[in-house]
Design a protein around this motif. Structure first.
Motif, PDB file in Angstrom:
ATOM      1  N   VAL A   1     -59.243  44.907 -21.184  1.00  0.00           N
ATOM      2  CA  VAL A   1     -58.816  45.780 -20.102  1.00  0.00           C
ATOM      3  C   VAL A   1     -58.311  47.081 -20.727  1.00  0.00           C
ATOM      4  O   VAL A   1     -57.469  47.058 -21.634  1.00  0.00           O
ATOM      5  CB  VAL A   1     -57.703  45.120 -19.265  1.00  0.00           C
ATOM      6  N   LYS A   2     -58.814  48.203 -20.249  1.00  0.00           N
ATOM      7  CA  LYS A   2     -58.483  49.516 -20.800  1.00  0.00           C
ATOM      8  C   LYS A   2     -57.446  50.216 -19.923  1.00  0.00           C
ATOM      9  O   LYS A   2     -57.509  50.169 -18.703  1.00  0.00           O
ATOM     10  CB  LYS A   2     -59.750  50.368 -20.855  1.00  0.00           C
ATOM     11  N   SER A   3     -56.473  50.854 -20.584  1.00  0.00           N
ATOM     12  CA  SER A   3     -55.505  51.687 -19.878  1.00  0.00           C
ATOM     13  C   SER A   3     -55.187  52.900 -20.743  1.00  0.00           C
ATOM     14  O   SER A   3     -55.561  52.958 -21.909  1.00  0.00           O
ATOM     15  CB  SER A   3     -54.224  50.906 -19.555  1.00  0.00           C
ATOM     16  N   SER A   4     -54.512  53.855 -20.173  1.00  0.00           N
ATOM     17  CA  SER A   4     -54.138  55.068 -20.897  1.00  0.00           C
ATOM     18  C   SER A   4     -52.639  55.279 -20.773  1.00  0.00           C
ATOM     19  O   SER A   4     -52.062  55.029 -19.718  1.00  0.00           O
ATOM     20  CB  SER A   4     -54.884  56.270 -20.308  1.00  0.00           C
ATOM     21  N   VAL A   5     -52.011  55.705 -21.865  1.00  0.00           N
ATOM     22  CA  VAL A   5     -50.579  55.965 -21.883  1.00  0.00           C
ATOM     23  C   VAL A   5     -50.374  57.427 -22.273  1.00  0.00           C
ATOM     24  O   VAL A   5     -50.915  57.887 -23.276  1.00  0.00           O
ATOM     25  CB  VAL A   5     -49.865  55.051 -22.907  1.00  0.00           C
ATOM     26  N   THR A   6     -49.615  58.170 -21.458  1.00  0.00           N
ATOM     27  CA  THR A   6     -49.273  59.549 -21.774  1.00  0.00           C
ATOM     28  C   THR A   6     -47.852  59.567 -22.305  1.00  0.00           C
ATOM     29  O   THR A   6     -46.929  59.112 -21.633  1.00  0.00           O
ATOM     30  CB  THR A   6     -49.399  60.455 -20.536  1.00  0.00           C
ATOM     31  N   MET A   7     -47.688  60.067 -23.515  1.00  0.00           N
ATOM     32  CA  MET A   7     -46.383  60.035 -24.165  1.00  0.00           C
ATOM     33  C   MET A   7     -45.497  61.187 -23.699  1.00  0.00           C
ATOM     34  O   MET A   7     -45.989  62.229 -23.275  1.00  0.00           O
ATOM     35  CB  MET A   7     -46.573  60.052 -25.673  1.00  0.00           C
ATOM     36  N   SER A   8     -44.187  60.978 -23.817  1.00  0.00           N
ATOM     37  CA  SER A   8     -43.204  61.947 -23.329  1.00  0.00           C
ATOM     38  C   SER A   8     -42.451  62.665 -24.445  1.00  0.00           C
ATOM     39  O   SER A   8     -41.661  63.547 -24.180  1.00  0.00           O
ATOM     40  CB  SER A   8     -42.186  61.235 -22.447  1.00  0.00           C
ATOM     41  N   GLY A   9     -42.677  62.250 -25.690  1.00  0.00           N
ATOM     42  CA  GLY A   9     -41.906  62.807 -26.796  1.00  0.00           C
ATOM     43  C   GLY A   9     -40.757  61.903 -27.219  1.00  0.00           C
ATOM     44  O   GLY A   9     -40.143  62.114 -28.256  1.00  0.00           O
ATOM     45  N   ALA A  10     -40.462  60.892 -26.418  1.00  0.00           N
ATOM     46  CA  ALA A  10     -39.398  59.932 -26.733  1.00  0.00           C
ATOM     47  C   ALA A  10     -40.000  58.535 -26.814  1.00  0.00           C
ATOM     48  O   ALA A  10     -41.093  58.286 -26.314  1.00  0.00           O
ATOM     49  CB  ALA A  10     -38.327  59.968 -25.645  1.00  0.00           C
ATOM     50  N   SER A  11     -39.282  57.615 -27.434  1.00  0.00           N
ATOM     51  CA  SER A  11     -39.729  56.230 -27.523  1.00  0.00           C
ATOM     52  C   SER A  11     -39.823  55.631 -26.117  1.00  0.00           C
ATOM     53  O   SER A  11     -38.910  55.790 -25.308  1.00  0.00           O
ATOM     54  CB  SER A  11     -38.734  55.428 -28.369  1.00  0.00           C
ATOM     55  N   ALA A  12     -40.941  54.964 -25.820  1.00  0.00           N
ATOM     56  CA  ALA A  12     -41.142  54.351 -24.504  1.00  0.00           C
ATOM     57  C   ALA A  12     -42.051  53.138 -24.647  1.00  0.00           C
ATOM     58  O   ALA A  12     -42.717  52.959 -25.669  1.00  0.00           O
ATOM     59  CB  ALA A  12     -41.742  55.364 -23.527  1.00  0.00           C
ATOM     60  N   GLU A  13     -42.116  52.337 -23.602  1.00  0.00           N
ATOM     61  CA  GLU A  13     -42.936  51.129 -23.622  1.00  0.00           C
ATOM     62  C   GLU A  13     -44.419  51.475 -23.753  1.00  0.00           C
ATOM     63  O   GLU A  13     -44.917  52.388 -23.111  1.00  0.00           O
ATOM     64  CB  GLU A  13     -42.704  50.339 -22.339  1.00  0.00           C
ATOM     65  N   LEU A  14     -45.103  50.730 -24.604  1.00  0.00           N
ATOM     66  CA  LEU A  14     -46.560  50.806 -24.710  1.00  0.00           C
ATOM     67  C   LEU A  14     -47.158  49.666 -23.894  1.00  0.00           C
ATOM     68  O   LEU A  14     -47.984  49.892 -23.015  1.00  0.00           O
ATOM     69  CB  LEU A  14     -47.007  50.719 -26.172  1.00  0.00           C
ATOM     70  N   VAL A  15     -46.735  48.432 -24.184  1.00  0.00           N
ATOM     71  CA  VAL A  15     -47.112  47.259 -23.393  1.00  0.00           C
ATOM     72  C   VAL A  15     -45.914  46.323 -23.318  1.00  0.00           C
ATOM     73  O   VAL A  15     -45.116  46.236 -24.248  1.00  0.00           O
ATOM     74  CB  VAL A  15     -48.333  46.498 -23.991  1.00  0.00           C
ATOM     75  N   ALA A  16     -45.801  45.635 -22.182  1.00  0.00           N
ATOM     76  CA  ALA A  16     -44.733  44.642 -22.012  1.00  0.00           C
ATOM     77  C   ALA A  16     -45.128  43.357 -22.735  1.00  0.00           C
ATOM     78  O   ALA A  16     -46.305  43.134 -23.029  1.00  0.00           O
ATOM     79  CB  ALA A  16     -44.519  44.372 -20.525  1.00  0.00           C
ATOM     80  N   ALA A  17     -44.163  42.524 -23.029  1.00  0.00           N
ATOM     81  CA  ALA A  17     -44.443  41.224 -23.649  1.00  0.00           C
ATOM     82  C   ALA A  17     -45.331  40.398 -22.720  1.00  0.00           C
ATOM     83  O   ALA A  17     -45.212  40.475 -21.499  1.00  0.00           O
ATOM     84  CB  ALA A  17     -43.135  40.487 -23.924  1.00  0.00           C
ATOM     85  N   ASP A  18     -46.255  39.635 -23.311  1.00  0.00           N
ATOM     86  CA  ASP A  18     -47.174  38.808 -22.531  1.00  0.00           C
ATOM     87  C   ASP A  18     -47.597  37.626 -23.400  1.00  0.00           C
ATOM     88  O   ASP A  18     -48.326  37.801 -24.377  1.00  0.00           O
ATOM     89  CB  ASP A  18     -48.392  39.619 -22.109  1.00  0.00           C
TER      90      ASP A  18
END
Length: 121
Positions: A37-54
């Motif tokens: 499954v493909k998704s896209s993440v746009t970063m904000s310049g600060a540390s943030a979630e990439l993927v939740a635990a699964d």
């Protein structure tokens, strides 16, 4: 990190041994019969979630989609920084498989920079 495992097809489900006839990189198309499954993440310049635990996830593939900025990921879910995470320069890809792919992961990079994320269970 776990060893990378490549599968030939959903029909055969057998590992592809690395050899002169089948050199790296081996492209993953299916894992245990489940499409990525493909998704896209746009970063904000600060540390943030990439993927939740699964607990069912078997693979995470992260690709930096911009060629002009660096990014980093932290596969343990901690606070991510460019100088302390797994570095991703423009066009780089990292693949995490097995038990390690099940944890929460974080990312950081220049504001507006994008990462493409593929996950499979």
């Amino acid at each position: 990190m776990a060893q990378d495992i490549a599968y030939q097809s959903a029909v055969r489900r057998s590992a592809v041994p690395v050899s002169e006839a089948s050199p790296l990189p081996v492209v993953l198309t299916n894992l245990t019969g489940t499409a990525l499954v493909k998704s896209s993440v746009t970063m904000s310049g600060a540390s943030a979630e990439l993927v939740a635990a699964d607990a069912t996830r078997r693979i995470v593939i992260v690709s930096s989609t911009r060629t002009n900025a660096d990014a980093a990921i932290d596969p343990t879910g901690g606070t991510c920084a460019l100088d302390s995470g797994i570095p991703l320069s423009g066009g780089d890809t990292v693949q995490i498989t097995g038990k390690e792919a099940q944890s929460a992961m974080t990312q950081c990079g220049a504001s507006g920079q994008k990462l493409t994320v593929y996950i499979g269970a």
